[in-house]
Scaffold this motif. Sequence first.
Motif, PDB file in Angstrom:
ATOM      1  N   MET A  66       0.905  -1.338  -0.015  1.00  0.00           N
ATOM      2  CA  MET A  66       0.097  -0.063  -0.031  1.00  0.00           C
ATOM      3  C   MET A  66       0.914   1.274   0.081  1.00  0.00           C
ATOM      4  SD  MET A  66      -2.746  -1.061   2.916  1.00  0.00           S
ATOM      5  CE  MET A  66      -3.430   0.503   3.071  1.00  0.00           C
ATOM      6  N   GLY A  67       0.366   2.164  -0.840  1.00  0.00           N
ATOM      7  CA  GLY A  67       1.064   3.519  -0.644  1.00  0.00           C
ATOM      8  C   GLY A  67       1.498   4.138  -2.183  1.00  0.00           C
ATOM      9  N   SER A  68       1.996   5.267  -2.119  1.00  0.00           N
ATOM     10  CA  SER A  68       2.239   5.735  -3.418  1.00  0.00           C
ATOM     11  C   SER A  68       3.565   6.362  -3.510  1.00  0.00           C
ATOM     12  CB  SER A  68       1.196   6.781  -3.685  1.00  0.00           C
ATOM     13  OG  SER A  68       1.191   7.888  -2.784  1.00  0.00           O
TER      14      SER A  68
ATOM     15  N   LEU B 179       7.732  -5.122   5.179  1.00  0.00           N
ATOM     16  CA  LEU B 179       8.680  -3.869   5.351  1.00  0.00           C
ATOM     17  C   LEU B 179       7.879  -2.717   5.028  1.00  0.00           C
ATOM     18  CD1 LEU B 179      11.457  -5.799   3.530  1.00  0.00           C
ATOM     19  CD2 LEU B 179      11.697  -5.200   5.851  1.00  0.00           C
ATOM     20  N   ALA B 180       8.315  -1.623   5.545  1.00  0.00           N
ATOM     21  CA  ALA B 180       7.856  -0.392   5.325  1.00  0.00           C
ATOM     22  C   ALA B 180       9.050   0.628   4.565  1.00  0.00           C
ATOM     23  CB  ALA B 180       7.152   0.491   6.612  1.00  0.00           C
ATOM     24  N   THR B 181       8.797   1.153   3.415  1.00  0.00           N
ATOM     25  CA  THR B 181       9.979   2.008   2.623  1.00  0.00           C
ATOM     26  C   THR B 181       9.424   3.440   2.628  1.00  0.00           C
ATOM     27  OG1 THR B 181       8.809   1.476   0.572  1.00  0.00           O
ATOM     28  CG2 THR B 181      10.410  -0.261   1.630  1.00  0.00           C
ATOM     29  N   ALA B 182      10.623   4.124   2.544  1.00  0.00           N
ATOM     30  CA  ALA B 182      10.288   5.634   2.455  1.00  0.00           C
ATOM     31  C   ALA B 182      11.541   5.924   1.353  1.00  0.00           C
ATOM     32  CB  ALA B 182      10.379   6.219   3.550  1.00  0.00           C
ATOM     33  N   THR B 183      11.017   6.370   0.303  1.00  0.00           N
ATOM     34  CA  THR B 183      12.085   6.724  -1.013  1.00  0.00           C
ATOM     35  C   THR B 183      12.080   8.413  -1.027  1.00  0.00           C
ATOM     36  OG1 THR B 183      11.436   4.663  -1.917  1.00  0.00           O
ATOM     37  CG2 THR B 183      12.472   6.138  -3.049  1.00  0.00           C
ATOM     38  N   LYS B 184      13.109   8.876  -1.407  1.00  0.00           N
ATOM     39  CA  LYS B 184      13.439  10.285  -1.765  1.00  0.00           C
ATOM     40  C   LYS B 184      14.632  10.221  -2.764  1.00  0.00           C
ATOM     41  CE  LYS B 184      13.166  14.791  -1.030  1.00  0.00           C
ATOM     42  NZ  LYS B 184      12.383  15.734  -0.703  1.00  0.00           N
ATOM     43  N   LEU B 185      14.169  10.227  -3.993  1.00  0.00           N
ATOM     44  CA  LEU B 185      15.417   9.949  -5.159  1.00  0.00           C
ATOM     45  C   LEU B 185      15.267  11.292  -5.660  1.00  0.00           C
ATOM     46  CD1 LEU B 185      14.352   6.611  -6.767  1.00  0.00           C
ATOM     47  CD2 LEU B 185      15.967   7.066  -4.778  1.00  0.00           C
ATOM     48  N   GLN B 186      16.540  11.820  -6.055  1.00  0.00           N
ATOM     49  CA  GLN B 186      16.713  13.050  -6.866  1.00  0.00           C
ATOM     50  C   GLN B 186      17.677  12.928  -7.745  1.00  0.00           C
ATOM     51  OE1 GLN B 186      17.640  16.738  -4.318  1.00  0.00           O
ATOM     52  NE2 GLN B 186      17.053  15.274  -2.438  1.00  0.00           N
TER      53      GLN B 186
ATOM     54  N   VAL C 118      12.480  14.279  -9.029  1.00  0.00           N
ATOM     55  CA  VAL C 118      12.555  13.868  -7.562  1.00  0.00           C
ATOM     56  C   VAL C 118      11.126  12.727  -7.429  1.00  0.00           C
ATOM     57  CG1 VAL C 118      12.081  14.490  -4.931  1.00  0.00           C
ATOM     58  CG2 VAL C 118      13.228  15.971  -6.631  1.00  0.00           C
ATOM     59  N   PHE C 119      11.585  11.818  -7.050  1.00  0.00           N
ATOM     60  CA  PHE C 119      10.529  10.532  -6.839  1.00  0.00           C
ATOM     61  C   PHE C 119      10.519  10.657  -5.001  1.00  0.00           C
ATOM     62  CE2 PHE C 119      12.024   9.450 -10.706  1.00  0.00           C
ATOM     63  CZ  PHE C 119      10.894   8.642 -11.487  1.00  0.00           C
ATOM     64  N   ASP C 120       9.565  10.890  -4.541  1.00  0.00           N
ATOM     65  CA  ASP C 120       9.301  10.872  -3.274  1.00  0.00           C
ATOM     66  C   ASP C 120       8.011  10.160  -2.799  1.00  0.00           C
ATOM     67  OD1 ASP C 120       9.601  11.678  -0.431  1.00  0.00           O
ATOM     68  OD2 ASP C 120       8.918  13.881  -0.831  1.00  0.00           O
ATOM     69  N   GLY C 121       8.082   9.053  -1.781  1.00  0.00           N
ATOM     70  CA  GLY C 121       6.820   8.505  -1.167  1.00  0.00           C
ATOM     71  C   GLY C 121       7.275   7.473  -0.220  1.00  0.00           C
ATOM     72  N   THR C 122       6.016   6.983   0.164  1.00  0.00           N
ATOM     73  CA  THR C 122       6.098   6.059   1.245  1.00  0.00           C
ATOM     74  C   THR C 122       5.124   4.756   0.835  1.00  0.00           C
ATOM     75  OG1 THR C 122       4.440   6.706   2.473  1.00  0.00           O
ATOM     76  CG2 THR C 122       6.564   7.413   3.206  1.00  0.00           C
ATOM     77  N   ILE C 123       5.756   3.575   0.846  1.00  0.00           N
ATOM     78  CA  ILE C 123       4.973   2.289   0.457  1.00  0.00           C
ATOM     79  C   ILE C 123       5.273   1.331   1.772  1.00  0.00           C
ATOM     80  CG2 ILE C 123       4.795   0.508  -1.275  1.00  0.00           C
ATOM     81  CD1 ILE C 123       5.065   2.304  -3.146  1.00  0.00           C
ATOM     82  N   GLY C 124       4.385   0.873   2.133  1.00  0.00           N
ATOM     83  CA  GLY C 124       3.986  -0.166   3.309  1.00  0.00           C
ATOM     84  C   GLY C 124       3.468  -1.463   3.002  1.00  0.00           C
ATOM     85  N   ARG C 125       3.762  -2.561   3.784  1.00  0.00           N
ATOM     86  CA  ARG C 125       3.487  -3.627   3.445  1.00  0.00           C
ATOM     87  C   ARG C 125       3.889  -4.276   2.760  1.00  0.00           C
ATOM     88  NH1 ARG C 125      -3.000  -4.270   3.666  1.00  0.00           N
ATOM     89  NH2 ARG C 125      -2.200  -6.713   4.047  1.00  0.00           N
ATOM     90  N   VAL C 126       5.437  -4.329   2.261  1.00  0.00           N
ATOM     91  CA  VAL C 126       6.299  -4.732   1.282  1.00  0.00           C
ATOM     92  C   VAL C 126       6.727  -6.204   1.866  1.00  0.00           C
ATOM     93  CG1 VAL C 126       8.264  -4.437  -0.036  1.00  0.00           C
ATOM     94  CG2 VAL C 126       6.853  -2.541   0.451  1.00  0.00           C
ATOM     95  N   PRO C 127       6.483  -7.245   1.091  1.00  0.00           N
ATOM     96  CA  PRO C 127       6.847  -8.389   1.448  1.00  0.00           C
ATOM     97  C   PRO C 127       8.433  -8.747   1.360  1.00  0.00           C
ATOM     98  CG  PRO C 127       5.768  -8.915  -0.533  1.00  0.00           C
ATOM     99  CD  PRO C 127       5.507  -7.144  -0.020  1.00  0.00           C
ATOM    100  N   LEU C 128       9.119  -9.432   1.889  1.00  0.00           N
ATOM    101  CA  LEU C 128      10.422 -10.053   1.537  1.00  0.00           C
ATOM    102  C   LEU C 128      10.295 -11.323   0.962  1.00  0.00           C
ATOM    103  CD1 LEU C 128      13.631  -9.977   1.831  1.00  0.00           C
ATOM    104  CD2 LEU C 128      12.998 -11.050   4.178  1.00  0.00           C
ATOM    105  N   VAL C 129      10.485 -11.534  -0.224  1.00  0.00           N
ATOM    106  CA  VAL C 129      10.269 -12.611  -1.159  1.00  0.00           C
ATOM    107  C   VAL C 129      11.838 -13.274  -1.407  1.00  0.00           C
ATOM    108  CG1 VAL C 129       8.115 -12.043  -2.014  1.00  0.00           C
ATOM    109  CG2 VAL C 129      10.001 -11.532  -3.309  1.00  0.00           C
ATOM    110  N   LYS C 130      11.507 -14.761  -1.618  1.00  0.00           N
ATOM    111  CA  LYS C 130      12.955 -15.103  -2.124  1.00  0.00           C
ATOM    112  C   LYS C 130      13.019 -15.589  -3.760  1.00  0.00           C
ATOM    113  CE  LYS C 130      14.111 -18.231   1.782  1.00  0.00           C
ATOM    114  NZ  LYS C 130      14.756 -19.325   2.140  1.00  0.00           N
TER     115      LYS C 130
END
Length: 161
Positions: A43-45, A136-143, A149-161
């Motif tokens: 979830m997120g953007s 995992l919850a992620t927060a991204t700030k790419l310049q 600029v890419f700026d956002g938060t995405i949560g409920r990110v799974p760790l997969v093999k």
Amino acid sequence: MKRTLLLLLSLSVFLGACSTEEEKASPQWGIDFSSESTSGFAMGSVDQYKAETKTSYIVKMANLRSAGEDVFALSYTFESGDALELRIVKKSPGNDYFFPGNLGENQLLSATFNGKPLLLVDSKVSIQPRTDENKLATATKLQTSEEVVFDGTIGRVPLVK
């Protein structure tokens, strides 16, 4: 009859003990591995700012997976069909990854948007384990050097093999 029952009982105990399930816990991330199918629960953007315009990308799927020794790929697929992938190297227990980074520390190595490399400058991604969700919850700030600029938060990110 007793022999058959004893044989079936022994067989079920044997099969239970010989489970093919792999080790679930990840020592690097502090959460268990999830199945690929949970990628759709993210979830997120992420907002893209370019000149005077802002474009919002709503996540459709996301996951984090190993891409080599200490290297991981954080992938976002958006409802629009666009995709953002970040490559990181995890060298320490911290949660922050910087570009440019320092050798021997956690680093953001690269980013691609729709398969095209982004020319990063002073960028950061934070990846926090959420043990209560096993995600995992992620927060991204790419310049970028092109002043995107890419700026956002995405949560409920799974760790997969």
